[in-house]
Design an enzyme around this catalytic site. Structure first.
Site, mmCIF file in Angstrom:
data_model
loop_
_atom_site.group_PDB
_atom_site.id
_atom_site.type_symbol
_atom_site.label_atom_id
_atom_site.label_comp_id
_atom_site.label_asym_id
_atom_site.label_seq_id
_atom_site.Cartn_x
_atom_site.Cartn_y
_atom_site.Cartn_z
ATOM 1 C CD GLU A 279 -13.617 -45.395 -74.431
ATOM 2 O OE1 GLU A 279 -14.000 -44.981 -75.542
ATOM 3 O OE2 GLU A 279 -14.404 -45.921 -73.609
ATOM 4 C CD GLU A 280 -16.937 -47.078 -71.648
ATOM 5 O OE1 GLU A 280 -17.551 -46.140 -72.183
ATOM 6 O OE2 GLU A 280 -16.953 -48.230 -72.096
ATOM 7 C CG HIS B 90 -11.735 -48.829 -72.689
ATOM 8 N ND1 HIS B 90 -12.663 -49.138 -71.713
ATOM 9 C CD2 HIS B 90 -12.436 -48.790 -73.852
ATOM 10 C CE1 HIS B 90 -13.859 -49.281 -72.262
ATOM 11 N NE2 HIS B 90 -13.747 -49.083 -73.563
ATOM 12 C CG HIS C 159 -22.231 -48.079 -72.630
ATOM 13 N ND1 HIS C 159 -21.960 -46.759 -72.915
ATOM 14 C CD2 HIS C 159 -21.034 -48.714 -72.717
ATOM 15 C CE1 HIS C 159 -20.685 -46.602 -73.177
ATOM 16 N NE2 HIS C 159 -20.093 -47.785 -73.067
ATOM 17 C CG ASP D 206 -17.400 -50.920 -74.095
ATOM 18 O OD1 ASP D 206 -16.219 -50.664 -74.401
ATOM 19 O OD2 ASP D 206 -18.292 -50.059 -74.086
ATOM 20 C CG ASP E 35 -13.656 -49.325 -77.229
ATOM 21 O OD1 ASP E 35 -14.607 -49.996 -76.815
ATOM 22 O OD2 ASP E 35 -13.416 -48.157 -76.850
#
Length: 368
Positions: A139-140, A76, A344, A106, A163
């Site tokens: 995606e997130e 992504h 994150h 990510d 991922d």
């Protein structure tokens, strides 16, 4: 051989491009230009229109140079906040951000690995079947790119998703379904000092419900969490409305349904005890992902790990990804751990060796 410097430079170029969810247009444009310059067919779907984004998913088709079943690779384009103005730092074989933002491994590390693997195959004239890339949006923020994708642009049955955390060789074979939950409690307002007995406190109903809920770790495959509570205003009014936002996840659909029923029963019992009314609503955000023991793509990837001396391990994960959505759409899916760590967070990092090792693995998977 995988070109380490070229791979690292591509990764650094990607993380410097701002791409929060719904605003991936610049990174999409970068990838479209790069892949078209390499001579590949590129298409963009209308997934962005469906979710309010400024671009759609980017699909690339690479023609076959030998016989074999088509295969697809996915990563992504979006990153979690804070991801504006990423300044990557490379030191002692590790890439991290300068500390004010996430790094964006990510999932831009996954994108870079996929592209470098293909470039390596082309340079070395290594035969491969038809290959497809899907670089997804949003995606997130809820896998909206995958949910709204044009499946006609991804005709390959087997999809490898880059991922997940974990060292290279980690293979995600199970991921939970997630239910997003909203609980609304309605009471009756009254003056809290003059006639409190005429009121029904929505906060009290909510508190009674929550105090009886099984939460956090429910069993080995099920979790539940309360994320937000809202309600009330001033202290001299009995609150007539309160809302709770929650989630439940499980790799077992029966356990998930049981947890949802339990949470709703707690709401009903609270209303019976305190008074008032409740509304319990939920939506399954994404389905369970379970890779079958006999999955051809699982065994192919495990064999590829052996071929290049990487130790593979099958693991479940507690998080969802585009893989869940693709699996729900009928694809045979396997997610790879790519070595990204502390994602994150502003402490996110990835080792350069993970970039090269995983690109080498992807190249092995691509081979005919």
């Amino acid at each position: 051989m995988i070109n380490k410097e070229r791979l690292l430079n591509l990764f650094l170029d990607l993380v410097k491009i701002d791409s929060p969810s719904l605003k991936e247009k610049d990174v999409a444009a970068f990838l479209i230009k790069l892949m078209e310059e390499k001579g590949y067919e590129v298409k963009v779907d209308k997934a962005g229109d469906a979710c309010g984004g400024n671009t759609g998913n980017v699909f690339v088709r690479i023609p076959a140079t030998c016989e074999g079943d088509p295969i697809a690779f996915s990563a992504h384009m979006d990153c979690v906040q804070p991801c504006i103005g990423v300044v990557p730092v490379v030191e002692n074989g590790i890439v991290r951000s300068a500390g004010e933002t996430v790094l964006g491994s990510d999932d831009k590390a996954g994108i870079a690995m996929i592209i470098e693997a293909l470039t390596h195959l082309k340079e070395e004239s290594i035969p491969h079947p038809e290959i497809f890339f899907m670089f997804s949006i949003c995606e997130e923020s809820g896998m909206h790119g995958a949910k709204n994708m044009d499946t006609a642009l991804l005709p390959a049955k087997n999809v490898v998703v880059l991922d997940s955390g974990g060292k290279v060789g980690t293979l995600v074979v199970a991921a939970p379904a997630k239910a997003g939950i909203n609980m609304t409690f309605a009471g009756k307002s009254a003056h809290a000092g003059i006639a409190p007995e005429d009121g029904v406190s929505a906060i009290q109903i909510a508190a009674e419900a929550v105090s009886n809920m099984n939460l956090l770790r429910i069993d080995e495959c099920t979790t539940a969490n309360l994320g937000r509570i809202e309600g009330g205003s001033v202290t001299n009014i009995v609150t007539d409305r309160a809302t709770l936002t929650a989630e439940a996840r499980s790799t077992n659909e029966e356990s998930l349904n049981s947890q949802l029923k339990h949470m709703e029963k707690c709401c009903a019992d609270a209303v019976e005890k305190v008074g008032g009314e409740y509304k319990f609503e939920y939506e399954i955000s994404y389905p369970v992902l379970k890779v079958d023991e006999s999955s051809p793509i699982l065994h192919k990837v495990e064999n590829c790990c052996k071929n290049i001396g990487i130790t593979s391990s099958r693991i479940p994960t507690g998080g969802g990804s585009d893989a869940n959505i693709l699996y729900g759409k009928g694809y045979s899916v396997l997610t790879l751990g790519i070595g990204m760590t502390k994602v994150h967070t502003v402490d996110e990092y990835i080792e350069v060796s993970s970039l090269t090792d995983c690109a080498n693995l992807v190249a092995e998977i691509m081979k005919g």
